[in-house]
Design an enzyme around this catalytic site. Structure first.
Site, short mmCIF file in Angstrom:
data_model
loop_
_atom_site.label_atom_id
_atom_site.label_comp_id
_atom_site.label_asym_id
_atom_site.label_seq_id
_atom_site.Cartn_x
_atom_site.Cartn_y
_atom_site.Cartn_z
N ASP A 1 0.37 -1.05 -0.06
CA ASP A 1 -0.08 -0.03 0.09
C ASP A 1 0.60 1.37 -0.27
O ASP A 1 1.93 1.04 0.66
CB ASP A 1 -0.82 -0.10 1.43
CG ASP A 1 -1.64 1.19 0.92
OD1 ASP A 1 -2.61 1.63 0.33
OD2 ASP A 1 -1.89 2.13 2.50
N ASP B 1 0.24 5.33 1.00
CA ASP B 1 -0.28 6.08 2.64
C ASP B 1 0.07 5.42 4.34
O ASP B 1 -0.80 4.40 3.82
CB ASP B 1 -1.08 6.81 1.98
CG ASP B 1 -1.45 7.49 0.63
OD1 ASP B 1 -0.50 7.82 0.70
OD2 ASP B 1 -2.87 7.93 0.05
#
Length: 188
Positions: A16, A18
């Site tokens: 991922d 952020d």
């Protein structure tokens, strides 16, 4: 864990963005707001040296909500990939989903198979890059990341959280405090 490459496809670390690669300041789309999490480059070097591809899979509802454009996202993504390249790390692919079923506007307001917790981004990357999902790893900081990985058939799931870690292993994922710790645990 046996982390050697098998012949049925390559392996990948799905990351991922952020909260795993950069500090999640909320809807980050400007270079000046993008702050790499300490240890991220070192962790990615270990991943690459072990023969794993690195694939970024990120929900980007900020596009769907009209906070920034796909062009702004792509410009930041190009810059981010260049920063990794300067550190000797190749990002094999960046997949993103701009849709949001409730808060999206215009063409972005829709259910999407690619929006995590759905597995679409991982499945598409796996097909594009000949990745064996069962032999791969996902590192995320939200439950939607964990479910996307599980829904795609990824067995090694690491949940990045700053919460105190009393029990590291849950029913189907391992808690850790950073990508660097996830890499250390995986290759240990």
């Amino acid at each position: 864990m046996d982390n050697s490459l098998d012949q049925s496809g390559s392996k990948a670390f799905f990351l991922d963005r952020d909260g795993v690669i950069n500090i999640d300041h909320g809807y980050v789309y400007k270079i000046e707001d993008f702050e790499f999490i300490p240890g991220v480059f070192e962790a990615c070097k270990i991943i690459s040296q072990a023969g794993f591809k690195i694939v970024v899979v990120t929900n980007q509802a900020g596009i769907g909500r009209g906070y920034y454009t796909e062009q702004q996202f792509n410009e930041l993504t190009s810059w981010m990939v260049e920063q990794f390249e300067q550190q000797g790390v190749a990002i094999s692919e960046v997949r993103f989903c701009p849709h949001h079923a409730e808060s999206g506007i215009g063409r972005y307001k829709q259910e999407c198979f690619h929006r995590k917790p759905n597995p679409g981004m991982l499945l598409t990357a796996a097909k594009n890059l000949n990745i064996c999902l069962e032999q791969s790893v996902l590192v995320g900081d939200k439950y939607s990341d964990m479910f996307a990985g599980a829904n795609a058939g990824v067995e090694a799931l690491f949940y990045v959280t700053e919460a105190e870690l009393e029990v590291k292993k849950s029913d189907f994922f391992i808690r850790c405090q950073s990508l660097h710790e996830a890499v250390t645990l995986f290759f240990d």
